[in-house]
Design a protein around this motif. Sequence first.
Motif, mmCIF file in Angstrom:
data_model
loop_
_atom_site.group_PDB
_atom_site.id
_atom_site.type_symbol
_atom_site.label_atom_id
_atom_site.label_comp_id
_atom_site.label_asym_id
_atom_site.label_seq_id
_atom_site.Cartn_x
_atom_site.Cartn_y
_atom_site.Cartn_z
ATOM 1 N N SER A 92 0.840 -1.187 0.000
ATOM 2 C CA SER A 92 0.000 0.000 0.000
ATOM 3 C C SER A 92 0.879 1.243 0.000
ATOM 4 O O SER A 92 2.057 1.193 0.338
ATOM 5 N N CYS A 93 0.285 2.347 -0.381
ATOM 6 C CA CYS A 93 1.001 3.607 -0.518
ATOM 7 C C CYS A 93 1.184 4.255 0.840
ATOM 8 O O CYS A 93 0.248 4.455 1.587
ATOM 9 N N HIS A 94 2.423 4.570 1.122
ATOM 10 C CA HIS A 94 2.710 5.295 2.349
ATOM 11 C C HIS A 94 3.222 6.664 1.943
ATOM 12 O O HIS A 94 4.201 6.776 1.234
ATOM 13 N N LYS A 116 -5.522 8.044 4.957
ATOM 14 C CA LYS A 116 -4.972 6.797 4.465
ATOM 15 C C LYS A 116 -5.207 6.683 2.972
ATOM 16 O O LYS A 116 -6.333 6.799 2.508
ATOM 17 N N CYS A 117 -4.129 6.492 2.248
ATOM 18 C CA CYS A 117 -4.260 6.364 0.796
ATOM 19 C C CYS A 117 -4.651 4.925 0.460
ATOM 20 O O CYS A 117 -4.042 3.982 0.957
ATOM 21 N N PRO A 118 -5.683 4.734 -0.379
ATOM 22 C CA PRO A 118 -6.150 3.385 -0.681
ATOM 23 C C PRO A 118 -5.344 2.669 -1.778
ATOM 24 O O PRO A 118 -5.641 1.533 -2.115
ATOM 25 N N ALA A 119 -4.344 3.344 -2.338
ATOM 26 C CA ALA A 119 -3.605 2.760 -3.463
ATOM 27 C C ALA A 119 -2.982 1.418 -3.087
ATOM 28 O O ALA A 119 -2.451 1.239 -2.000
ATOM 29 N N LEU A 120 -3.089 0.475 -4.032
ATOM 30 C CA LEU A 120 -2.551 -0.865 -3.801
ATOM 31 C C LEU A 120 -1.753 -1.336 -5.009
ATOM 32 O O LEU A 120 -2.144 -1.109 -6.154
ATOM 33 N N ASP A 140 -6.118 3.112 -7.185
ATOM 34 C CA ASP A 140 -5.393 4.357 -7.408
ATOM 35 C C ASP A 140 -5.261 5.175 -6.122
ATOM 36 O O ASP A 140 -5.963 4.941 -5.151
ATOM 37 N N HIS A 141 -4.357 6.139 -6.167
ATOM 38 C CA HIS A 141 -4.173 7.052 -5.041
ATOM 39 C C HIS A 141 -5.410 7.941 -4.910
ATOM 40 O O HIS A 141 -6.068 8.245 -5.904
ATOM 41 N N ALA A 142 -5.685 8.333 -3.692
ATOM 42 C CA ALA A 142 -6.791 9.262 -3.474
ATOM 43 C C ALA A 142 -6.330 10.394 -2.572
ATOM 44 O O ALA A 142 -5.499 10.192 -1.695
ATOM 45 N N GLU A 143 -6.846 11.555 -2.831
ATOM 46 C CA GLU A 143 -6.591 12.751 -2.028
ATOM 47 C C GLU A 143 -5.152 13.229 -2.081
ATOM 48 O O GLU A 143 -4.764 14.102 -1.330
ATOM 49 N N HIS A 144 -4.349 12.613 -2.920
ATOM 50 C CA HIS A 144 -3.018 13.173 -3.159
ATOM 51 C C HIS A 144 -2.507 12.652 -4.503
ATOM 52 O O HIS A 144 -2.940 11.611 -4.976
ATOM 53 N N THR A 145 -1.617 13.402 -5.111
ATOM 54 C CA THR A 145 -0.970 12.969 -6.339
ATOM 55 C C THR A 145 0.495 12.739 -6.002
ATOM 56 O O THR A 145 1.140 13.651 -5.496
HETATM 57 ZN ZN LIG Z 1 -1.047 7.235 -2.470
#
Ligand SMILES: [Zn+2]
Length: 170
Positions: A92-94, A116-120, A140-145
């Motif tokens: 997951s994305c940290h 918490k970013c949901p990207a996997l 995909d990433h959420a709330e951040h690029t």
């Molecule tokens: Zn992310």
Amino acid sequence: MSINNTQSNETIYTLATISQALECSSVPEVMTLRLENIIRVKTSEWKECLTEIGEACAVKWVINNTNKQPTNITAEEAKATGIKLCFSQEYSCHRWGTYESKVALRVVQKRTKKNKCPALLRVKGFFKTPEFYEFVVTKDHAEHTPGDMRSDICTLPLAKKYLHELAQQL
Ligand SMILES: [Zn+2]
């Protein structure tokens, strides 16, 4: 390499070529691995490739679970018992705090509200294809690029300039 065939990409990427599996993101100098785009990575270099993808895409992938697949059976035994996966791990994305704070501390202080970013990203290995592992970003990433702290400094025309330069190099 089958550049024309984007529907089924059968290229097995190595550390030397992994950047070719990536695409330009909306942020200058930051790449992205397209959502649901399954890529093959040489088994012996998969960890290095994952690190490389993280750096190129400005994403720190952290282990979300541990590999629970059997590692001590042979391909024949796996086939006999119907086991397909020899390796499976989810990342997951940290959001990379230190990386961001170095670039724009002031902006980060506003944004570090621990969303918490949901990207996997999933890594899978199959008994029938021991020469490569599959990588795929499933959420995909959420709330951040990823890498967007740089976009606070670089303006959009610069992003276009970079893409233009990149196109000329190809
Ligand atoms: Zn992310």
